[in-house]
Enzyme design. Structure first.
Site, PDB file in Angstrom:
ATOM      1  N   ASP A  29       0.735  58.970  23.221  1.00  0.00           N
ATOM      2  CA  ASP A  29       0.658  57.589  22.674  1.00  0.00           C
ATOM      3  C   ASP A  29      -0.537  56.498  23.022  1.00  0.00           C
ATOM      4  OD1 ASP A  29       2.031  55.196  21.436  1.00  0.00           O
ATOM      5  OD2 ASP A  29       3.092  54.841  23.412  1.00  0.00           O
ATOM      6  N   HIS A  46      -5.863  57.870  15.132  1.00  0.00           N
ATOM      7  CA  HIS A  46      -5.382  59.090  15.172  1.00  0.00           C
ATOM      8  C   HIS A  46      -6.275  60.064  15.015  1.00  0.00           C
ATOM      9  CE1 HIS A  46      -1.598  56.848  15.105  1.00  0.00           C
ATOM     10  NE2 HIS A  46      -1.781  56.462  14.005  1.00  0.00           N
ATOM     11  N   LEU A 140      -0.204  81.140  24.700  1.00  0.00           N
ATOM     12  CA  LEU A 140       0.249  79.961  24.952  1.00  0.00           C
ATOM     13  C   LEU A 140       1.173  79.587  23.668  1.00  0.00           C
ATOM     14  CD1 LEU A 140       0.129  76.757  25.937  1.00  0.00           C
ATOM     15  CD2 LEU A 140      -1.771  76.410  24.392  1.00  0.00           C
TER      16      LEU A 140
HETATM   17  C1  FPP Z   1       1.277  57.550  18.887  1.00  0.00           C
HETATM   18  O1  FPP Z   1       0.212  56.369  18.991  1.00  0.00           O
HETATM   19  C2  FPP Z   1       0.655  58.497  17.908  1.00  0.00           C
HETATM   20  C3  FPP Z   1       1.089  59.133  16.902  1.00  0.00           C
HETATM   21  C4  FPP Z   1       2.292  58.521  16.369  1.00  0.00           C
HETATM   22  C5  FPP Z   1       0.537  60.166  16.257  1.00  0.00           C
HETATM   23  C6  FPP Z   1       0.028  61.221  17.016  1.00  0.00           C
HETATM   24  C7  FPP Z   1      -1.146  62.295  16.217  1.00  0.00           C
HETATM   25  C8  FPP Z   1      -1.972  62.746  16.902  1.00  0.00           C
HETATM   26  C9  FPP Z   1      -2.663  62.851  18.160  1.00  0.00           C
HETATM   27  C10 FPP Z   1      -3.139  63.510  15.763  1.00  0.00           C
HETATM   28  C11 FPP Z   1      -2.395  64.773  15.357  1.00  0.00           C
HETATM   29  C12 FPP Z   1      -1.961  65.712  16.256  1.00  0.00           C
HETATM   30  C13 FPP Z   1      -1.447  67.087  16.127  1.00  0.00           C
HETATM   31  C14 FPP Z   1      -0.959  67.785  16.936  1.00  0.00           C
HETATM   32  C15 FPP Z   1      -2.118  67.789  14.529  1.00  0.00           C
HETATM   33  P1  FPP Z   1       0.307  54.958  18.228  1.00  0.00           P
HETATM   34  O2  FPP Z   1       0.090  54.893  17.031  1.00  0.00           O
HETATM   35  O3  FPP Z   1       1.935  54.562  18.548  1.00  0.00           O
HETATM   36  O4  FPP Z   1      -0.253  54.136  19.336  1.00  0.00           O
HETATM   37  P2  FPP Z   1      -0.210  52.679  19.849  1.00  0.00           P
HETATM   38  O5  FPP Z   1       1.038  52.481  20.679  1.00  0.00           O
HETATM   39  O6  FPP Z   1      -1.323  52.247  20.207  1.00  0.00           O
HETATM   40  O7  FPP Z   1       0.020  51.771  18.534  1.00  0.00           O
END
Ligand code: FPP
Length: 256
Positions: A29, A46, A140
């Site tokens: 997050d 992201h 893994l």
């Molecule tokens: C939450 O942060 C994150 C996500 C919803 C997306 C996670 C995706 C990745 C890390 C990229 C790709 C991963 C893989 C495994 C291919 P948020 O957007 O809710 O952040 P915020 O709380 O600051 O708004």
């Protein structure tokens, strides 16, 4: 694949194999806030998040952690602005091209958990190909939760078991915790020992509700793109300091 341990922590500070989690589950997050703090669009966060996850799976390989489950997209994330969802789906596609060959070379078995039929056909095809390609790898186990929700996972497991009862393959009183767990998305994988959530929120957000029953929870304010191997080592050291009792007393656990 980079096999050099990263971060500045010394060998002396490394958690020993005995206190190392076998399975780590992560809610990644803070991507959006990380980008906003830099005056960039949320989607830039992201992209940085994908770079961060690469370093973390390599670190798990270096540390000898057997399983890593990451929450890449929740069933609720479909409600985000269409552009953000599109960028995320594009990033997942990029990851197939850029990461899967290296993961395979590194001995990583990749599996996807979540409702894949709602994902686009190309993505579903790449997921199936990746699972088939890496099925024999053992260094893994990497589970990527995509369009995943913990409650839905439990409902689907109940449906599978109810269906088996209806068809006469199973009797209802044979449903115990082990059989129920086997019907869930993570199937036979041992429960996570350590759950990490970055980004400052202290909640589980519908991730692996069944499997986290006795998992040690670790929350950090670090935003996901900044969560590097040194930050993960802090989480591992914290885990090593915990006494896991699984409902028993401290004396029982220590054999006193
Ligand atoms: C939450 O942060 C994150 C996500 C919803 C997306 C996670 C995706 C990745 C890390 C990229 C790709 C991963 C893989 C495994 C291919 P948020 O957007 O809710 O952040 P915020 O709380 O600051 O708004």
């Amino acid at each position: 694949m980079n096999n050099h341990p990263t971060g500045n922590r010394s060998e002396r500070e490394r958690p020993s194999a005995a206190t190392l989690p076998s399975h780590v589950a992560i809610i990644m997050d803070g991507n959006g806030r990380w980008a906003r703090a830099r005056g960039e669009r949320r989607t830039a966060g992201h992209k940085a998040g994908l770079v961060a996850v690469r370093a973390i799976y390599r670190h798990c390989l270096n540390r000898g952690i057997g399983a890593l489950t990451v929450f890449a997209f929740s069933s609720e994330n479909w409600g985000r602005p269409a552009e953000e969802v599109m960028v995320l789906m594009g990033l997942f596609m990029d990851a197939f091209d850029e990461d899967v060959p290296a993961l395979h070379r590194g001995g990583v078995r990749v599996r996807f958990v979540g409702e894949r039929t709602v994902l686009n056909a190309d993505l579903q095809r790449r997921m199936a190909e990746t699972e088939a390609l890496t099925a024999g790898n053992t260094r893994l186990n990497l589970q990527v939760a995509l369009s995943y929700g913990g409650r839905r996972d439990i409902v689907l497991a109940a449906q599978r078991l109810a269906g088996a009862c209806e068809s006469g393959a199973l009797r209802s009183h044979d449903i115990d915790e082990q059989r129920f767990a086997g019907a869930l998305a993570l199937q036979a994988l041992p429960d996570p020992d350590l759950f990490i959530r970055t980004g400052g929120e202290r909640r589980i957000s519908n991730f692996l509700l069944w499997n986290l029953a006795y998992t040690e929870l670790y929350f950090t304010d670090t935003l996901w793109p900044d969560f590097d191997p040194a930050a993960m080592d802090l989480a591992l050291a914290d885990f090593a300091s915990r006494q896991r009792r699984f409902g028993l007393t401290g004396d029982q656990v220590h054999g006193a």
